[in-house]
Design a protein around this motif. Sequence first.
Motif, mmCIF file in Angstrom:
data_model
loop_
_atom_site.group_PDB
_atom_site.id
_atom_site.type_symbol
_atom_site.label_atom_id
_atom_site.label_comp_id
_atom_site.label_asym_id
_atom_site.label_seq_id
_atom_site.Cartn_x
_atom_site.Cartn_y
_atom_site.Cartn_z
ATOM 1 N N ASP A 98 35.499 10.174 -15.636
ATOM 2 C CA ASP A 98 35.510 9.024 -16.567
ATOM 3 C C ASP A 98 35.287 9.579 -17.979
ATOM 4 O OD1 ASP A 98 32.139 7.646 -16.653
ATOM 5 O OD2 ASP A 98 32.791 9.679 -16.116
ATOM 6 N N ASP A 142 30.672 14.800 -21.400
ATOM 7 C CA ASP A 142 30.306 15.845 -20.430
ATOM 8 C C ASP A 142 31.404 16.032 -19.387
ATOM 9 O OD1 ASP A 142 29.470 13.255 -19.543
ATOM 10 O OD2 ASP A 142 28.154 14.154 -18.059
ATOM 11 N N ASP A 143 32.179 14.969 -19.106
ATOM 12 C CA ASP A 143 33.343 15.127 -18.209
ATOM 13 C C ASP A 143 34.351 16.095 -18.823
ATOM 14 O OD1 ASP A 143 32.357 12.180 -18.141
ATOM 15 O OD2 ASP A 143 33.388 12.386 -16.238
ATOM 16 N N ASN A 179 32.621 5.647 -18.651
ATOM 17 C CA ASN A 179 32.101 5.819 -20.023
ATOM 18 C C ASN A 179 32.891 4.956 -21.017
ATOM 19 O OD1 ASN A 179 30.001 7.714 -19.564
ATOM 20 N ND2 ASN A 179 31.567 9.276 -19.191
ATOM 21 N N THR A 204 32.931 12.825 -11.086
ATOM 22 C CA THR A 204 31.952 12.845 -12.187
ATOM 23 C C THR A 204 31.866 11.489 -12.885
ATOM 24 O OG1 THR A 204 33.608 13.565 -13.792
ATOM 25 C CG2 THR A 204 32.407 15.300 -12.609
ATOM 26 N N GLY A 205 32.406 10.482 -12.237
ATOM 27 C CA GLY A 205 32.321 9.107 -12.763
ATOM 28 C C GLY A 205 31.974 8.155 -11.634
ATOM 29 N N ASN A 217 26.763 6.175 -13.359
ATOM 30 C CA ASN A 217 27.934 6.146 -12.458
ATOM 31 C C ASN A 217 27.725 5.185 -11.287
ATOM 32 O OD1 ASN A 217 29.443 7.988 -13.953
ATOM 33 N ND2 ASN A 217 28.628 9.759 -12.835
ATOM 34 N N ASP A 262 27.950 16.555 -15.710
ATOM 35 C CA ASP A 262 29.195 16.789 -14.972
ATOM 36 C C ASP A 262 29.561 18.269 -14.861
ATOM 37 O OD1 ASP A 262 30.696 13.761 -16.357
ATOM 38 O OD2 ASP A 262 29.215 14.074 -14.775
#
Length: 317
Positions: free
Chosen positions: A10, A14-15, A39, A126-127, A169, A244
């Motif tokens: 997302d 950091d993603d 995000n 990561t989301g 998340n 992430d």
Amino acid sequence: MKRPVILDVDTGVDDSIALLLAMKLPQLNVKAVTTVSGNVHVDEVTESTKTVLGLVDHTAVRVGKGSSVSLRHTRFHAPEVHGSDGLGNVRKKYEQFKARIKTERAVPLILDVVRNNDTSVTIIATGPLTNIARAVQKDIRIMRRVKEIISMGGSFEYRGNTGPLAEFNYYVDPDAVDVVARAGIPLTIVPLNITETVPLHREEIVGWSRLSRTHGAEFIKDVTKFYMDYHKKTESFNGGYMHDPLAVAIAAVPGLVKRIKRLPLLIETEGTFTSGTTLTRDAKGSEKRAPVVSVITKIDRQRFWKIFRKTLFPLPD
Ligand code: RIB
Ligand code: CA
């Protein structure tokens, strides 16, 4: 043998760093990147994800756009943390590099890669887990071929970062967490109480990028400015957590995990004030009927930072 992975992101500051890390780590083979609302809105996530992919060799990567709403058709974003574009409001500076990759649909893409890869695929989420849950709902038989889902999310006996108890998340789509945890696919959780042990400080980034002088290093310095200013304002530390990137590093180097526990997962989906909270027991013994997942409880931080810096801020030869 490289580990075949799908990243479900997302993007998110950091993603974006996690994506660069995944594309550069020699242990991973990124087959596809799917985008989910979190995000920021999934339209922004997709544009930002393709912009980041344009900074690296992305020839073999497929991109799929996913869900704009949670399983319950709600939306919740964090532009105050990641900027309205999800890249700390610096996407326009890097738009020229945006990867010209066809945008497929996330769920069919996930199922296609899992079905047709000659070895079993790992999903690094990561989301919010909306896309993964939708893929499970569409074809659980195929999804049970997934080797492991590594999910950054949840918070165990620790604070939340979205309200007092919930991690972002899992707050955005708690129903999806429950669907994925009950799907019979190995689920490894990298929770907030672990990812908040890897804060990156502004002065480190500035120093490293000055020494490294690579494209990627410059981007990371730019993209983290807004994210770090947010933490300076709200947590009085000039830096940002590498939530992430840690999940990606663990997929590449499982030896980073120093302790992991098999625990029953209770995810609050109905709480007026507590939705998205993760627990391992309650007063009524609900844990007896809960799915059991793997929760990381200790990592090798020094080794993570060594991998992070060596991969993303290589020193010139
Ligand atoms: O709670 C932190 C997580 O939520 C990270 O993945 C961040 O990018 C947001 O998605
Ligand atoms: Ca994220």
